[in-house]
Structure formats: structure tokens, C-alpha cells
Motif scaffolding. Structure first.
Motif, PDB file in Angstrom:
ATOM      1  N   CYS A 164       1.068  -1.549  -0.342  1.00 41.37           N
ATOM      2  CA  CYS A 164      -0.052  -0.021  -0.199  1.00 41.37           C
ATOM      3  C   CYS A 164       1.177   1.507   0.152  1.00 41.37           C
ATOM      4  O   CYS A 164       1.656   1.261   1.699  1.00 41.37           O
ATOM      5  N   ILE A 165       0.712   2.356  -0.599  1.00 37.85           N
ATOM      6  CA  ILE A 165       1.906   3.032  -1.130  1.00 37.85           C
ATOM      7  C   ILE A 165       0.640   4.474   0.165  1.00 37.85           C
ATOM      8  O   ILE A 165       0.044   4.232  -0.059  1.00 37.85           O
ATOM      9  N   SER A 166       1.965   4.697   0.417  1.00 39.90           N
ATOM     10  CA  SER A 166       1.040   5.899   1.641  1.00 39.90           C
ATOM     11  C   SER A 166       1.674   6.671   1.980  1.00 39.90           C
ATOM     12  O   SER A 166       2.730   7.430   0.786  1.00 39.90           O
ATOM     13  N   ASN A 167       0.872   8.174   2.246  1.00 37.59           N
ATOM     14  CA  ASN A 167       1.541   9.346   3.099  1.00 37.59           C
ATOM     15  C   ASN A 167       2.371   9.322   4.001  1.00 37.59           C
ATOM     16  O   ASN A 167       2.582  10.246   4.956  1.00 37.59           O
ATOM     17  N   GLY A 168       3.227   8.452   3.939  1.00 34.98           N
ATOM     18  CA  GLY A 168       4.468   8.370   5.025  1.00 34.98           C
ATOM     19  C   GLY A 168       3.654   7.634   6.033  1.00 34.98           C
ATOM     20  O   GLY A 168       3.285   6.679   6.157  1.00 34.98           O
ATOM     21  N   ALA A 169       4.859   7.338   7.261  1.00 36.54           N
ATOM     22  CA  ALA A 169       4.363   6.452   8.002  1.00 36.54           C
ATOM     23  C   ALA A 169       2.983   6.425   9.293  1.00 36.54           C
ATOM     24  O   ALA A 169       2.664   5.749   9.116  1.00 36.54           O
ATOM     25  N   THR A 170       3.485   7.953   9.544  1.00 36.84           N
ATOM     26  CA  THR A 170       1.768   7.912  10.053  1.00 36.84           C
ATOM     27  C   THR A 170       0.105   7.424   9.576  1.00 36.84           C
ATOM     28  O   THR A 170       0.003   6.852   9.982  1.00 36.84           O
ATOM     29  N   ALA A 171       0.571   7.763   8.494  1.00 38.25           N
ATOM     30  CA  ALA A 171      -0.682   7.361   7.474  1.00 38.25           C
ATOM     31  C   ALA A 171      -0.206   5.675   7.675  1.00 38.25           C
ATOM     32  O   ALA A 171      -1.696   5.051   7.655  1.00 38.25           O
ATOM     33  N   GLY A 172       0.717   5.562   7.057  1.00 34.70           N
ATOM     34  CA  GLY A 172       0.374   3.666   7.336  1.00 34.70           C
ATOM     35  C   GLY A 172       0.673   3.518   8.979  1.00 34.70           C
ATOM     36  O   GLY A 172      -0.369   2.185   8.608  1.00 34.70           O
ATOM     37  N   MET A 173       0.940   4.028  10.239  1.00 34.51           N
ATOM     38  CA  MET A 173       0.378   3.047  11.622  1.00 34.51           C
ATOM     39  C   MET A 173      -0.642   3.276  11.591  1.00 34.51           C
ATOM     40  O   MET A 173      -1.806   1.931  12.161  1.00 34.51           O
ATOM     41  N   THR A 174      -1.389   4.601  10.664  1.00 38.14           N
ATOM     42  CA  THR A 174      -3.142   4.561  10.745  1.00 38.14           C
ATOM     43  C   THR A 174      -3.932   3.112  10.705  1.00 38.14           C
ATOM     44  O   THR A 174      -4.522   2.772  10.992  1.00 38.14           O
ATOM     45  N   THR A 175      -3.453   3.621   9.311  1.00 37.28           N
ATOM     46  CA  THR A 175      -4.198   2.033   7.952  1.00 37.28           C
ATOM     47  C   THR A 175      -4.156   1.045   8.919  1.00 37.28           C
ATOM     48  O   THR A 175      -5.219   0.011   9.044  1.00 37.28           O
ATOM     49  N   ALA A 176      -2.620   0.530   9.817  1.00 36.90           N
ATOM     50  CA  ALA A 176      -2.471  -0.784  10.353  1.00 36.90           C
ATOM     51  C   ALA A 176      -2.926  -0.891  11.658  1.00 36.90           C
ATOM     52  O   ALA A 176      -3.644  -2.015  11.232  1.00 36.90           O
ATOM     53  N   LEU A 177      -3.458   0.108  12.467  1.00 34.22           N
ATOM     54  CA  LEU A 177      -3.899  -0.225  13.513  1.00 34.22           C
ATOM     55  C   LEU A 177      -5.570  -0.318  13.468  1.00 34.22           C
ATOM     56  O   LEU A 177      -6.257  -1.502  13.662  1.00 34.22           O
ATOM     57  N   LEU A 304      14.182  12.578   2.749  1.00 33.24           N
ATOM     58  CA  LEU A 304      14.465  13.895   3.053  1.00 33.24           C
ATOM     59  C   LEU A 304      12.765  14.126   2.982  1.00 33.24           C
ATOM     60  O   LEU A 304      11.935  13.424   3.060  1.00 33.24           O
ATOM     61  N   PRO A 305      13.625  15.393   4.344  1.00 34.18           N
ATOM     62  CA  PRO A 305      11.418  15.504   5.252  1.00 34.18           C
ATOM     63  C   PRO A 305      10.267  15.608   4.118  1.00 34.18           C
ATOM     64  O   PRO A 305       9.477  15.445   4.710  1.00 34.18           O
ATOM     65  N   GLY A 306      10.513  16.583   3.109  1.00 38.00           N
ATOM     66  CA  GLY A 306       9.581  16.586   2.085  1.00 38.00           C
ATOM     67  C   GLY A 306       8.748  15.738   1.668  1.00 38.00           C
ATOM     68  O   GLY A 306       7.946  15.714   0.628  1.00 38.00           O
ATOM     69  N   LEU A 307       9.975  14.720   1.546  1.00 33.11           N
ATOM     70  CA  LEU A 307       9.455  13.051   0.172  1.00 33.11           C
ATOM     71  C   LEU A 307       8.543  11.980   1.522  1.00 33.11           C
ATOM     72  O   LEU A 307       8.952  11.512   1.636  1.00 33.11           O
ATOM     73  N   ARG A 308       7.213  13.193   1.463  1.00 32.26           N
ATOM     74  CA  ARG A 308       6.257  12.333   2.253  1.00 32.26           C
ATOM     75  C   ARG A 308       5.384  11.385   1.978  1.00 32.26           C
ATOM     76  O   ARG A 308       3.993  11.352   1.250  1.00 32.26           O
ATOM     77  N   THR A 309       6.873  10.005   1.364  1.00 38.44           N
ATOM     78  CA  THR A 309       5.603   8.946   0.730  1.00 38.44           C
ATOM     79  C   THR A 309       6.455   7.984   1.770  1.00 38.44           C
ATOM     80  O   THR A 309       7.438   8.295   2.767  1.00 38.44           O
ATOM     81  N   GLY A 310       5.088   6.024   1.559  1.00 34.94           N
ATOM     82  CA  GLY A 310       6.037   5.333   2.052  1.00 34.94           C
ATOM     83  C   GLY A 310       5.003   4.060   1.553  1.00 34.94           C
ATOM     84  O   GLY A 310       4.260   4.032   1.020  1.00 34.94           O
ATOM     85  N   TYR A 311       5.541   2.898   2.698  1.00 35.71           N
ATOM     86  CA  TYR A 311       5.672   1.199   1.608  1.00 35.71           C
ATOM     87  C   TYR A 311       4.900   0.974   2.954  1.00 35.71           C
ATOM     88  O   TYR A 311       4.786   0.975   4.087  1.00 35.71           O
ATOM     89  N   LEU A 312       3.270   0.424   2.689  1.00 35.81           N
ATOM     90  CA  LEU A 312       2.843  -0.705   4.136  1.00 35.81           C
ATOM     91  C   LEU A 312       2.643  -1.379   3.137  1.00 35.81           C
ATOM     92  O   LEU A 312       2.006  -2.024   2.595  1.00 35.81           O
ATOM     93  N   ALA A 313       3.417  -2.949   3.900  1.00 38.01           N
ATOM     94  CA  ALA A 313       3.877  -4.114   3.435  1.00 38.01           C
ATOM     95  C   ALA A 313       2.731  -5.506   3.910  1.00 38.01           C
ATOM     96  O   ALA A 313       2.936  -5.067   5.185  1.00 38.01           O
ATOM     97  N   VAL A 314       2.004  -6.087   3.236  1.00 33.76           N
ATOM     98  CA  VAL A 314       0.684  -6.146   4.169  1.00 33.76           C
ATOM     99  C   VAL A 314       0.642  -7.881   3.959  1.00 33.76           C
ATOM    100  O   VAL A 314       0.776  -8.390   2.573  1.00 33.76           O
ATOM    101  N   PRO A 315       0.314  -8.853   5.633  1.00 29.75           N
ATOM    102  CA  PRO A 315       0.336 -10.371   4.412  1.00 29.75           C
ATOM    103  C   PRO A 315      -1.462 -10.194   3.916  1.00 29.75           C
ATOM    104  O   PRO A 315      -2.635  -8.931   3.868  1.00 29.75           O
ATOM    105  N   ASP A 316      -1.279 -11.247   3.071  1.00 32.65           N
ATOM    106  CA  ASP A 316      -2.339 -11.316   1.976  1.00 32.65           C
ATOM    107  C   ASP A 316      -3.933 -11.723   2.969  1.00 32.65           C
ATOM    108  O   ASP A 316      -4.968 -10.747   2.624  1.00 32.65           O
TER     109      ASP A 316
END
Length: 460
Positions: A164-177, A304-316
Motif C-alpha cells: 500500500c503506497i501511503s503518505n508516510g509512516a503516520t498514514a501507514g500506522m493509522t491504516t495498520a492499527l 528527505l523530510p519533504g518526500l512524504r511517502t512510504g510503503y505499508l507491506a501487508v500479509p495476504d
């Protein structure tokens, strides 16, 4: 009116910060109750024999900290509720203070130049889907395939559809939780851990079980005991140069935690945003328990701080839940920023900047070792920060205040406390400012520690 909670003899320069700190302590220990109206600025200025402008700046500082509110025509009042979560960093005030409080990678003019060049190239070669499509599956197939290579560099083998392509770690954390736990559920985590997790769990209606930690992070027996004593849905863990304690979890410990999670059939949310900085690091927990681990990483702390994107890797088995929750909370990661990150992964810029960052941090950690010689602290040679244990909560509060009065902002350990377990300390960022300012700030910190009474530092 007597300012009974202000010790005018203890005011130090800058006076507005000293005054704000005294009022903050009075609020914290209950001498100033919630809802109480503070004296008008002119009256306080007259009582303390300081300027109205100084009092005004002190009140503004308290508003920034979320401790008081200003109401036009009525005055300033102690907030009825404590602020939701204690932020470790301060609002940036350039030229006034050496800010070692916010966790940030080292940045040089070269970083801005690379971004400017990338933006020019993006404008000339803009994929239509980046600005014309609403559908993630239209925008991101290529980005997910490129992410496979980046995650492999992080030590994780994962298929493109599971990213899942996310807007950084906080978005990834929120989605995961949201994907692993419903409101009222319990998430286990480090007793001293991610400062964002506490308010985020509160907003989502989740309970946190603060687990005992040691020099490698979460103790497996503590997780096992928590799972046996209550219904734990997942464990949130930062295994690599843990923020804030700067600990590195070894491979054996990672495997043990994965086994405990498998034993109790709970999910793992692995925040590995600092992982790429560490050259010789163990495999992520997701490599030991891929069937139950949601792996979060991003580019902001490593590239880079302004490169606000990240990855959330997810089990099937969690893929549908994750994609649906990301859709309703974010809809889609910002395509233009994701496009920049993808291009930098493909052409090697991202890896180059990680290597550069690693070398810059090694230099800054060497500088810290020189300035803090003889002082016990915890750090990693390639880490963004260091952690200085102190003897008590009172010393922590005093030390942070004294550093601020000398023009240096550092992060108090209480900001990272996820439960009732307290480990008084301060976190110092080594990447948040210039090398010259870092050296000056560390010198202030070192001198304060060496000149303090013996009980200030934790006995080792």
C-alpha cells in the motif's frame, strides 16, 4: 495581586521562557487549576517588574504548548483539559534557539538542489495518471513494483499487490492499527516508544499495554504475559534504533517476538522508518513472521523530510482490510510525491541519499561522543538521535528547562511514555540543525550535565 506561583528571583534569560516554564510547572503540579484565569499581562508585568512584551511572549509560548488558551475580551485561562499527548519537539523559531528536539535527518543545500532538479524533470515528463486519476490501482501499479526493490533493500521480500503506497509512516500506522483492531481493543507496545502512538490510539478508541523494555526493546516474556492476562490484538514495535531509546533489537530477539506473536495469534505492526539508515541491521520482524506482520517504512527520516511517502507491506489475509481502510481515511497517497520517490528509487538517488545520510550521521555521532565524553548515553553510530537517562522525573523536567534557558531545546522523556512505566531521560536529535549549532547545543548539554549535582545522571 501577588504572583504566588512565580519566583521572580529564579527568572533567567530569556525571561519569557523562564516565566513560561514556571507557569507550566505550576499547571503541571496542580497549583494552577484547570479553568483558572491568569492575571492580565500588564498586572503580571508590574508585579514582576518586567515588560508587558515579555509577559505576552510567555503567554504565547504557553498557548503553543497547549497549556493555556487566550480568549479575546476575557483573558488567558488554564486549559480545562490537558493537551492530548505531549509533543517532544517545539515549534521552530529560527535564530532564537538551537533546536535539538525534533527528529530530522541531516539536510544540506544539495538536498534542495536535487528536489528542484527532480521537480523540473517531473514537470516536463508528468504521467497523466498522476493528476487525472482518482483510482489508486490506475496510479500506482508501477510504484508498487518499484517498491518491491526498495523493500528488498530493507530486508523484506513482498509481492507488489501486497504493498500500500501511503503518505508516510503516520498514514501507514493509522491504516495498520485500524486494520488489526476495533475500538476497545488492546495494542501492546514499548513502555517508552513512539510519541504519536499514544494520541493516535486514543483517537481510534484503542487501549495501549505498555511493555517492559531492555537494551534491545520489548522483552518477549513481557509480551507473552500481556497476551495471557488480557486480549491483545497486536503488538506495535520499532526494532531498529528505537525512537527514542536508540536501542537496536538483535536478530534473536526479533525471532523470539515473532514466535510469541504466533503463539498467541496476534498481529505485528512493525515501524521501520529508521531501518534503511543502519548498514548492518538484522532482518525485519516481517521476515520472521510474514503471515502476520504489517511493515511500515517511509522516506522522510532517511532521504528527505519533504518526500512524504512510504510503503505499508501487508500479509495476504489482511490485504482487503488494509486497502479499504486506507481508501476511506486517505483515499490515495499524493501521486506527485509518490512519483518523485519512485523515480529516485529507480535512478538510485534514494539509495545515494541514504548512504550520504549514514555518513553524515556517523560524523555527527562522533561529534556527540567528543562533546559528551564521560557522560553515559545510548546511541547508534548511524542513528538520528541519542538518549540520556536521568535519575528522576524531577531532574528530567529541570534539565529540559535549564537547557531551554540556555538556548537549547531537547525532548523530554515523558513525551514517549506509553503507560505508567517511567524512564526519566532526554532525547537529543543530531540531525535537526547545522553541525556548528549541534556542537554548540551539545556543549551546553554536556556542561549542564557535568555541573549538575550528582543525583542528576542515572547511576550505571
Amino acid at each position: 495581586m501577588t504572583m504566588w506561583f512565580i519566583d521572580s528571583e529564579a527568572l533567567r534569560r530569556p525571561v519569557y521562557l523562564s516565566l513560561a516554564d514556571q507557569i507550566a510547572r505550576a499547571i503541571g503540579d496542580g497549583r494552577l487549576a484547570a479553568g483558572l484565569r491568569l492575571p492580565p499581562q500588564r498586572i503580571m508585568a508590574d508585579e514582576l517588574k518586567i515588560s508587558v512584551q515579555t509577559v505576552s511572549r510567555a503567554y504565547e509560548e504557553l498557548i503553543r504548548r497547549g497549556l493555556i488558551s487566550g480568549e479575546i475580551g476575557r483573558g488567558s485561562f488554564v486549559r480545562a483539559e490537558k493537551p492530548e499527548g505531549s509533543l517532544p519537539y517545539i515549534p521552530e523559531r529560527l535564530g532564537e534557539i538551537v533546536d535539538l528536539s525534533i527528529l530530522k535527518p541531516v539536510c544540506e543545500p544539495m538536498h534542495l538542489e536535487k528536489m528542484q532538479t527532480a521537480l523540473v524533470d517531473l514537470a516536463a515528463n508528468l504521467p497523466p495518471s498522476s493528476v487525472l486519476s482518482f483510482r489508486p490501482n490506475v496510479v500506482f501499479p508501477r510504484h508498487r513494483q518499484v517498491a518491491v526493490d526498495w523493500l528488498r533493500m530493507c530486508g523484506l521480500e513482498v509481492q507488489a499487490p501486497n504493498i500500500c503506497i501511503s503518505n508516510g509512516a503516520t498514514a501507514g500506522m493509522t491504516t495498520a492499527l485500524m486494520s488489526v483492531a476495533t475500538p476497545g481493543s488492546t495494542i501492546a507496545t514499548e513502555a517508552i516508544g513512539h510519541h504519536t502512538l499514544v494520541p493516535l490510539a486514543s483517537y481510534l478508541g484503542l487501549n495501549l499495554a505498555a511493555l517492559e523494555i531492555d537494551d534491545e526493546g520489548i522483552i518477549p516474556e513481557a509480551l507473552d504475559a500481556a497476551c495471557r492476562s488480557e486480549v491483545v490484538r497486536a503488538v506495535f514495535v520499532q526494532p531498529t534504533v528505537i525512537n527514542p531509546t536508540a536501542s537496536l533489537m538483535g536478530e534473536r530477539r526479533r525471532a523470539q517476538l515473532a514466535e510469541v506473536a504466533r503463539k498467541h495469534d496476534i498481529s505485528i505492526i512493525e515501524n521501520d522508518v529508521l531501518g534503511p539508515l543502519i548498514e548492518d541491521r538484522p532482518p525485519p520482524l516481517a521476515a520472521f513472521a510474514p503471515e502476520r506482520t504489517l511493515y511500515v517504512t517511509s522516506f522522510t527520516k532517511t532521504v528527505l523530510p519533504g518526500l512524504r511517502t512510504g510503503y505499508l507491506a501487508v500479509p495476504d489475509r489482511m490485504l482487503s482490510a488494509v486497502m479499504n481502510r486506507h481508501l476511506v481515511t486517505n483515499w490515495i497517497a499524493t501521486p506527485l510525491i509518490a512519483e518523485l520517490a519512485t523515480r529516485w528509487v529507480v535512478d538510485g538517488t534514494a539509495a545515494e541519499l541514504v548512504r550520504w545520510q549514514r555518513q553524515a550521521l556517523r560524523q555527527r555521532q562522533r561529534l556527540a561522543a567528543q562533546e559528551l565524553a564521560g557522560i553515559h548515553y545510548r546511541a547508534h553510530p548511524e542513528g538520528l538521535h541519542l538518549w540520556i537517562p536521568l535519575a528522576s522525573v524531577q531532574e528530567e523536567e529541570l534539565f529540559v528547562s535549564q537547557a531551554r534557558l540556555r538556548g537549547v531545546a531537547i525532548a523530554p522523556g515523558r513525551s514517549f511514555q506509553t503507560g505508567s512505566i517511567s524512564q526519566p531521560a532526554v532525547r537529543i536529535s543530531v540531525g535537526s540543525t547545522s553541525e556548528a549549532e549541534l556542537q554548540a547545543g551539545l556543549r551546553v548539554v554536556g556542561n549542564l550535565l557535568r555541573s549538575a549535582p550528582e543525583p542528576l545522571l542515572l547511576a550505571i
